[in-house]
Design an enzyme around this catalytic site. Structure first.
Site, PDB file in Angstrom:
ATOM      1  N   GLN A 123       0.842  -1.202   0.000  1.00 24.63           N
ATOM      2  CA  GLN A 123       0.000   0.000   0.000  1.00 24.63           C
ATOM      3  C   GLN A 123       0.879   1.255   0.000  1.00 24.63           C
ATOM      4  O   GLN A 123       1.509   1.566   1.024  1.00 24.63           O
ATOM      5  CB  GLN A 123      -0.874  -0.032   1.257  1.00 24.63           C
ATOM      6  CG  GLN A 123      -1.819   1.131   1.414  1.00 24.63           C
ATOM      7  CD  GLN A 123      -2.449   1.151   2.801  1.00 24.63           C
ATOM      8  OE1 GLN A 123      -1.874   0.645   3.772  1.00 24.63           O
ATOM      9  NE2 GLN A 123      -3.604   1.728   2.927  1.00 24.63           N
ATOM     10  N   SER A 132       1.094   6.324   2.699  1.00 18.85           N
ATOM     11  CA  SER A 132       1.763   7.272   3.600  1.00 18.85           C
ATOM     12  C   SER A 132       2.998   7.896   2.970  1.00 18.85           C
ATOM     13  O   SER A 132       3.734   7.239   2.232  1.00 18.85           O
ATOM     14  CB  SER A 132       2.198   6.565   4.884  1.00 18.85           C
ATOM     15  OG  SER A 132       1.100   6.000   5.520  1.00 18.85           O
ATOM     16  N   SER A 143       4.660  -1.486   4.179  1.00 19.87           N
ATOM     17  CA  SER A 143       4.820  -2.873   4.618  1.00 19.87           C
ATOM     18  C   SER A 143       4.878  -3.799   3.409  1.00 19.87           C
ATOM     19  O   SER A 143       4.089  -3.657   2.470  1.00 19.87           O
ATOM     20  CB  SER A 143       3.639  -3.299   5.493  1.00 19.87           C
ATOM     21  OG  SER A 143       3.429  -2.380   6.521  1.00 19.87           O
ATOM     22  N   GLU A 199      -9.342  -1.510   5.570  1.00 21.99           N
ATOM     23  CA  GLU A 199      -8.081  -1.714   6.297  1.00 21.99           C
ATOM     24  C   GLU A 199      -8.355  -1.843   7.794  1.00 21.99           C
ATOM     25  O   GLU A 199      -7.847  -2.731   8.465  1.00 21.99           O
ATOM     26  CB  GLU A 199      -7.146  -0.533   6.041  1.00 21.99           C
ATOM     27  CG  GLU A 199      -5.858  -0.607   6.849  1.00 21.99           C
ATOM     28  CD  GLU A 199      -4.835   0.455   6.447  1.00 21.99           C
ATOM     29  OE1 GLU A 199      -5.227   1.486   5.874  1.00 21.99           O
ATOM     30  OE2 GLU A 199      -3.648   0.244   6.728  1.00 21.99           O
ATOM     31  N   GLU A 232      -5.540   8.313  17.971  1.00 18.13           N
ATOM     32  CA  GLU A 232      -6.124   9.668  18.093  1.00 18.13           C
ATOM     33  C   GLU A 232      -7.084   9.928  16.929  1.00 18.13           C
ATOM     34  O   GLU A 232      -8.192  10.439  17.107  1.00 18.13           O
ATOM     35  CB  GLU A 232      -5.018  10.741  18.087  1.00 18.13           C
ATOM     36  CG  GLU A 232      -4.136  10.779  19.325  1.00 18.13           C
ATOM     37  CD  GLU A 232      -3.017   9.740  19.290  1.00 18.13           C
ATOM     38  OE1 GLU A 232      -2.908   9.000  18.294  1.00 18.13           O
ATOM     39  OE2 GLU A 232      -2.265   9.649  20.275  1.00 18.13           O
TER      40      GLU A 232
HETATM   41  C1  LIG Z   1       3.764  -1.147  11.467  1.00 20.77           C
HETATM   42  C2  LIG Z   1       3.271  -0.111  10.490  1.00 20.77           C
HETATM   43  C3  LIG Z   1       2.976  -0.480   9.202  1.00 20.77           C
HETATM   44  C4  LIG Z   1       2.533   0.489   8.284  1.00 20.77           C
HETATM   45  N1  LIG Z   1       2.278   0.081   6.997  1.00 20.77           N
HETATM   46  C5  LIG Z   1       1.909   1.001   6.083  1.00 20.77           C
HETATM   47  C6  LIG Z   1       1.726   0.629   4.711  1.00 20.77           C
HETATM   48  O1  LIG Z   1       1.887  -0.532   4.341  1.00 20.77           O
HETATM   49  N2  LIG Z   1       1.397   1.564   3.813  1.00 20.77           N
HETATM   50  C7  LIG Z   1       1.203   2.861   4.177  1.00 20.77           C
HETATM   51  O2  LIG Z   1       0.856   3.655   3.307  1.00 20.77           O
HETATM   52  N3  LIG Z   1       1.391   3.270   5.458  1.00 20.77           N
HETATM   53  C8  LIG Z   1       1.734   2.363   6.416  1.00 20.77           C
HETATM   54  N4  LIG Z   1       1.952   2.761   7.727  1.00 20.77           N
HETATM   55  C9  LIG Z   1       1.878   4.191   8.046  1.00 20.77           C
HETATM   56  C10 LIG Z   1       0.726   4.598   8.926  1.00 20.77           C
HETATM   57  O3  LIG Z   1      -0.490   4.507   8.233  1.00 20.77           O
HETATM   58  C11 LIG Z   1       1.025   6.029   9.406  1.00 20.77           C
HETATM   59  O4  LIG Z   1       2.191   5.956  10.207  1.00 20.77           O
HETATM   60  C12 LIG Z   1      -0.120   6.616  10.212  1.00 20.77           C
HETATM   61  O5  LIG Z   1      -1.201   6.902   9.372  1.00 20.77           O
HETATM   62  C13 LIG Z   1       0.279   7.870  10.990  1.00 20.77           C
HETATM   63  O6  LIG Z   1       0.849   8.815  10.162  1.00 20.77           O
HETATM   64  P1  LIG Z   1       2.248   9.538  10.527  1.00 20.77           P
HETATM   65  O7  LIG Z   1       3.226   8.462  10.877  1.00 20.77           O
HETATM   66  O8  LIG Z   1       2.569  10.467   9.408  1.00 20.77           O
HETATM   67  O9  LIG Z   1       1.970  10.343  11.874  1.00 20.77           O
HETATM   68  P2  LIG Z   1       1.373  11.817  12.005  1.00 20.77           P
HETATM   69  O10 LIG Z   1       0.169  11.947  11.167  1.00 20.77           O
HETATM   70  O11 LIG Z   1       2.490  12.799  11.819  1.00 20.77           O
HETATM   71  O12 LIG Z   1       0.922  11.804  13.522  1.00 20.77           O
HETATM   72  C14 LIG Z   1       1.820  12.001  14.622  1.00 20.77           C
HETATM   73  C15 LIG Z   1       0.954  12.020  15.909  1.00 20.77           C
HETATM   74  O13 LIG Z   1       0.038  13.144  15.865  1.00 20.77           O
HETATM   75  C16 LIG Z   1      -1.294  12.695  16.018  1.00 20.77           C
HETATM   76  N5  LIG Z   1      -2.205  13.481  15.184  1.00 20.77           N
HETATM   77  C17 LIG Z   1      -2.028  13.812  13.866  1.00 20.77           C
HETATM   78  N6  LIG Z   1      -3.096  14.528  13.422  1.00 20.77           N
HETATM   79  C18 LIG Z   1      -3.954  14.637  14.477  1.00 20.77           C
HETATM   80  C19 LIG Z   1      -5.238  15.258  14.655  1.00 20.77           C
HETATM   81  N7  LIG Z   1      -5.856  15.890  13.657  1.00 20.77           N
HETATM   82  N8  LIG Z   1      -5.816  15.165  15.880  1.00 20.77           N
HETATM   83  C20 LIG Z   1      -5.219  14.504  16.914  1.00 20.77           C
HETATM   84  N9  LIG Z   1      -4.001  13.906  16.802  1.00 20.77           N
HETATM   85  C21 LIG Z   1      -3.374  13.967  15.614  1.00 20.77           C
HETATM   86  C22 LIG Z   1      -1.278  11.254  15.541  1.00 20.77           C
HETATM   87  O14 LIG Z   1      -2.351  10.515  16.070  1.00 20.77           O
HETATM   88  C23 LIG Z   1       0.076  10.777  16.071  1.00 20.77           C
HETATM   89  O15 LIG Z   1       0.007  10.416  17.422  1.00 20.77           O
HETATM   90  C24 LIG Z   1       2.389   1.838   8.675  1.00 20.77           C
HETATM   91  C25 LIG Z   1       2.702   2.207   9.992  1.00 20.77           C
HETATM   92  C26 LIG Z   1       3.139   1.258  10.893  1.00 20.77           C
HETATM   93  C27 LIG Z   1       3.472   1.700  12.301  1.00 20.77           C
END
Ligand SMILES: Cc1cc2nc3c(=O)[nH]c(=O)nc-3n(C[C@H](O)[C@H](O)[C@H](O)COP(=O)(O)OP(=O)(O)OC[C@H]3O[C@@H](n4cnc5c(N)ncnc54)[C@H](O)[C@@H]3O)c2cc1C
Length: 400
Positions: free
Chosen positions: A119, A122, A154, A237, A370
């Site tokens: 996928q 991100s 992933s 998902e 969150e």
């Molecule tokens: C094990 C694992 C596998 C993954 N696999 C995939 C994959 O295969 N493909 C893919 O595309 N992605 C994948 N991801 C990515 C995952 O979907 C993102 O990490 C996730 O959506 C969070 O985005 P970010 O890391 O940019 O954090 P951010 O969006 O930067 O968030 C950082 C923190 O701020 C909080 N936050 C952000 N916005 C708000 C809001 N509006 N209100 C309150 N709190 C908020 C979040 O909850 C978090 O605690 C994977 C992640 C993990 C950990």
């Protein structure tokens, strides 16, 4: 593919179809891929999908009848490592938005496990705020040229195909300028680099897309309608991460309960209390998932899937904490710190330390806790929405 009176098949029809298939392909001697291919062709892969797409247009609830019948007749388990993105996310999206040709090309090898999917959603600046993706897709005749960087992908190291969200119009507000593609992971310009995780292994990757050419036939849905298509993927998902049907004591709670039963020397009264509380919570979560599954039988997954995913993540983290407490110093001895790119994602096979570290990701992957609470507040409980200041601003004018 209906019954003779034109109605979709019922439970009795489906049991007969399963029996016929098993009679023609003995599960004990038929090679797994061949067996799964036969199951797909018979419409018994996902019974609610249309004929030709691995289904029979039957009510979704009847899938459990089919699964139980296969199990009763000795069929091998179908869910293999590394296929969850294809099965849980790509397949329902292709069925909902794909052309006939796309369904024909992608669904069968996806189901049999011959082609692994990942996928590409991100990005470094677009995770929770997924609609902010900046990876560009620019039309060039019958093709699109894609440039950008994805992250946390992933299984990209094993994937043949990817679902990809890209920006095709930077001049309109962020949700409107996106288009959804299937990305050929073997195309020139796709560069997959491992990202080592807290656990020591690289289950996910960074993916660089540099001038990747994708034919327009790999577009899923209308140009500019990518957000709508992505919503289907995201709802599936959450259900696929948090709502998978499980037997009682399936998952981590089973591991810890077994430890309790077989290692009496680890028991203390306090830990017993904690285990009982978590066992009950896990059972309640399991039954809630079951209710969700029944709800899905009458339609697409709704935002309720977010609640299942949220409780899955919180519970998993608490149970893995209890496992470590139970084992004491023994639990702190980490089983394997080798830098590996795993074939699949089955954390249960590993030790307590791995469980503890890997479950930290449960509250991030597939939408952070969150964000899920916000979805539940707004779409399930009907509470006032968070202010959206970027609603009518072109993506190119957003501060970043
Ligand atoms: C094990 C694992 C596998 C993954 N696999 C995939 C994959 O295969 N493909 C893919 O595309 N992605 C994948 N991801 C990515 C995952 O979907 C993102 O990490 C996730 O959506 C969070 O985005 P970010 O890391 O940019 O954090 P951010 O969006 O930067 O968030 C950082 C923190 O701020 C909080 N936050 C952000 N916005 C708000 C809001 N509006 N209100 C309150 N709190 C908020 C979040 O909850 C978090 O605690 C994977 C992640 C993990 C950990």
């Amino acid at each position: 593919m209906t019954t003779t009176n034109g109605a979709p098949p019922d439970a009795a029809d489906l049991r007969k179809r399963v029996a016929d298939l098993v009679a023609a392909h003995d599960p004990a001697t038929t090679e797994q891929t061949e067996f799964l291919a036969a199951r797909f062709d018979a419409g018994l892969a996902w019974v609610h999908f249309p004929p030709g797409a691995g289904g029979l247009g039957a009510p979704r609830a009847l899938q459990t009848v089919v699964d139980a019948e296969f199990e009763r007749l000795g069929s091998v388990p179908t869910h293999r490592d590394g296929l969850s993105i294809g099965l849980g996310m790509a397949a329902p999206t292709i069925v909902a938005f794909g052309t006939e040709q796309q369904r024909r090309r992608f669904l069968k090898p996806l189901y049999t496990g011959e082609e692994v999917w990942c996928q590409l959603f991100s990005e470094p600046g677009a995770g929770s705020d997924l609609a902010a993706v900046g990876t560009r897709a620019v039309r060039d005749g019958d093709s699109w040229v894609v440039d950008g960087q994805k992250v946390w992908t992933s299984m990209a190291h094993r994937a043949r195909w990817a679902i990809l969200l890209a920006r095709t119009d930077p001049d309109v507000p962020k949700h409107r300028g996106l288009t959804y593609f299937v990305c050929d992971m073997t195309a020139p310009g796709v560069d997959v680099r491992p990202l080592r995780q807290l656990t020591g292994e690289a289950e996910f990757n960074e993916v660089y897309l540099d001038g990747v050419r994708l034919p327009d036939s790999l577009r899923l849905g209308e140009v500019g309608a990518g957000w709508k298509v992505a919503q289907t993927t995201l709802m599936n998902e959450r259900v696929s991460i948090g709502g998978r049907p499980e037997p009682r004591e399936g998952g981590l709670v089973g591991v810890v309960s077994e430890l309790w039963r077989t290692r009496p020397e680890l028991r203390t009264r306090g830990l017993h209390e904690e285990l009982l509380k978590l066992w009950v919570a896990a059972e309640a979560a399991r039954l809630t998932k079951e209710r969700l599954r029944q709800q899905m039988a009458v339609g697409q997954p709704g935002p309720e899937g977010s609640a299942a995913k949220l409780s899955f993540a919180e519970l998993n983290q608490r149970i893995s904490g209890l496992e470590l407490e139970l084992l004491g110093t023994e639990g702190l001895a980490y089983d394997d710190w080798t830098f590996r790119r795993p074939e699949g994602q089955d954390p249960l096979r590993r030790g307590a330390g791995f469980h503890y570290l890997r479950t930290r990701g449960n509250s991030i992957e597939g939408g952070t806790s969150e964000i899920l609470r916000t979805i539940i507040a707004e779409r399930v409980l009907g509470l006032p929405a968070e202010p959206r200041v970027d609603k009518n601003v072109a993506w190119k004018d957003l501060p970043r």
